[in-house]
Design a protein around this motif. Structure first.
Motif, short mmCIF file in Angstrom:
data_model
loop_
_atom_site.label_atom_id
_atom_site.label_comp_id
_atom_site.label_asym_id
_atom_site.label_seq_id
_atom_site.Cartn_x
_atom_site.Cartn_y
_atom_site.Cartn_z
N THR A 210 8.76 -36.50 4.82
CA THR A 210 8.12 -36.44 3.51
C THR A 210 6.65 -36.84 3.61
N ILE A 211 6.38 -37.90 4.33
CA ILE A 211 5.00 -38.37 4.49
C ILE A 211 4.16 -37.29 5.18
N SER A 212 4.68 -36.72 6.24
CA SER A 212 3.95 -35.67 6.97
C SER A 212 3.75 -34.44 6.11
N ALA A 213 4.78 -34.06 5.34
CA ALA A 213 4.68 -32.86 4.49
C ALA A 213 3.63 -33.04 3.40
N VAL A 214 3.55 -34.23 2.83
CA VAL A 214 2.55 -34.47 1.79
C VAL A 214 1.15 -34.35 2.39
N ALA B 139 -4.24 -33.95 11.06
CA ALA B 139 -3.05 -34.52 11.68
C ALA B 139 -3.19 -36.03 11.88
N HIS B 140 -4.40 -36.50 12.15
CA HIS B 140 -4.61 -37.94 12.36
C HIS B 140 -4.27 -38.73 11.08
N ALA B 141 -4.49 -38.13 9.92
CA ALA B 141 -4.14 -38.81 8.66
C ALA B 141 -2.63 -39.05 8.58
N ALA B 142 -1.85 -38.08 9.02
CA ALA B 142 -0.39 -38.25 9.03
C ALA B 142 0.01 -39.33 10.02
N THR B 143 -0.68 -39.39 11.16
CA THR B 143 -0.40 -40.42 12.15
C THR B 143 -0.65 -41.81 11.57
N VAL B 144 -1.77 -41.97 10.88
CA VAL B 144 -2.11 -43.26 10.27
C VAL B 144 -1.10 -43.60 9.17
N LEU C 94 2.03 -42.56 8.87
CA LEU C 94 3.33 -42.88 9.47
C LEU C 94 3.31 -44.26 10.12
N ALA C 95 2.22 -44.60 10.81
CA ALA C 95 2.12 -45.91 11.44
C ALA C 95 2.13 -47.02 10.39
N THR C 96 1.43 -46.78 9.28
CA THR C 96 1.40 -47.75 8.20
C THR C 96 2.78 -47.93 7.58
N ALA C 97 3.47 -46.81 7.31
CA ALA C 97 4.80 -46.89 6.72
C ALA C 97 5.80 -47.55 7.66
N LEU C 98 5.65 -47.28 8.96
CA LEU C 98 6.54 -47.91 9.94
C LEU C 98 6.31 -49.42 9.97
N GLN C 99 5.05 -49.84 9.90
CA GLN C 99 4.72 -51.27 9.91
C GLN C 99 5.15 -51.95 8.61
N GLU C 100 4.88 -51.30 7.49
CA GLU C 100 5.15 -51.91 6.18
C GLU C 100 6.63 -52.01 5.86
N ALA D 180 4.65 -49.58 -2.54
CA ALA D 180 5.23 -48.30 -2.14
C ALA D 180 5.50 -48.31 -0.64
N ARG D 181 5.86 -47.14 -0.08
CA ARG D 181 6.13 -47.06 1.35
C ARG D 181 4.92 -47.55 2.16
N SER D 182 3.74 -47.17 1.72
CA SER D 182 2.54 -47.61 2.44
C SER D 182 1.42 -47.79 1.43
N SER D 183 1.14 -49.02 1.09
CA SER D 183 0.11 -49.27 0.08
C SER D 183 -1.28 -49.27 0.68
N GLY D 184 -1.42 -49.69 1.94
CA GLY D 184 -2.73 -49.75 2.55
C GLY D 184 -3.57 -50.92 2.08
N PHE D 185 -3.01 -51.81 1.28
CA PHE D 185 -3.74 -52.96 0.79
C PHE D 185 -3.37 -54.19 1.59
N PRO D 186 -4.33 -55.09 1.84
CA PRO D 186 -3.99 -56.34 2.52
C PRO D 186 -3.06 -57.17 1.65
N SER D 187 -2.28 -58.04 2.29
CA SER D 187 -1.27 -58.81 1.55
C SER D 187 -1.89 -59.75 0.53
#
Length: 132
Positions: A62-66, A74-79, A81-87, A102-109
């Motif tokens: 889903t993340i890659s498709a969006v 492609a690098h955006a999907a890599t980032v 996916l890495a963020t979602a995997l970490q979060e 959400a799955r990947s907010s990208g915001f610091p805690s």
């Protein structure tokens, strides 16, 4: 008639013994039962292997498709996916993972956003159509 009953009993006994033998052979020769998933490992390093569940694979798709639908590189999907995997380990957590909305907010805690500052609910942000 008595001889006929004995033949039937011997036949049924043979069927039971044969069936039991087949079951024992299958159980003893069958490999371990594996759960569905996809295992990824760097070449030659099985210690670093990671197995994704079907739910995680679906979330990654889903993340890659969006990203693809939005025309991102492609690098955006890599980032993403890495963020979602970490979060969240690529799992869709109810209520987030203590510091994400959400799955990947990208915001610091220390600056966890509310749903309104992230652009709505997590389901609308993760929509493959890109619409709310």
């Amino acid at each position: 008639m008595r001889g006929c009953g004995l033949k039937v009993a011997m036949f049924l006994g043979a069927v039971v013994v044969l069936t039991a033998g087949i079951i024992v052979a299958v159980v003893l020769t069958r490999g371990s039962v594996r759960t569905p998933g996809c295992t990824v490992a760097p070449p030659g390093d099985n210690a670093a292997a990671y197995t994704f569940t079907p739910e995680q694979m679906n979330n990654a798709a889903t993340i890659s498709a969006v990203g693809t639908k939005l025309g991102l590189p492609a690098h955006a999907a890599t980032v993403a996916l890495a963020t979602a995997l970490q979060e969240s380990k690529l799992r869709n957590l109810e209520g987030g993972d203590r510091d994400s909305a959400a799955r990947s907010s990208g915001f610091p805690s220390t600056a966890a956003p509310s749903s309104s500052t992230c652009g709505g609910s997590s389901s609308s942000r993760m929509s493959s159509t890109g619409t709310a």
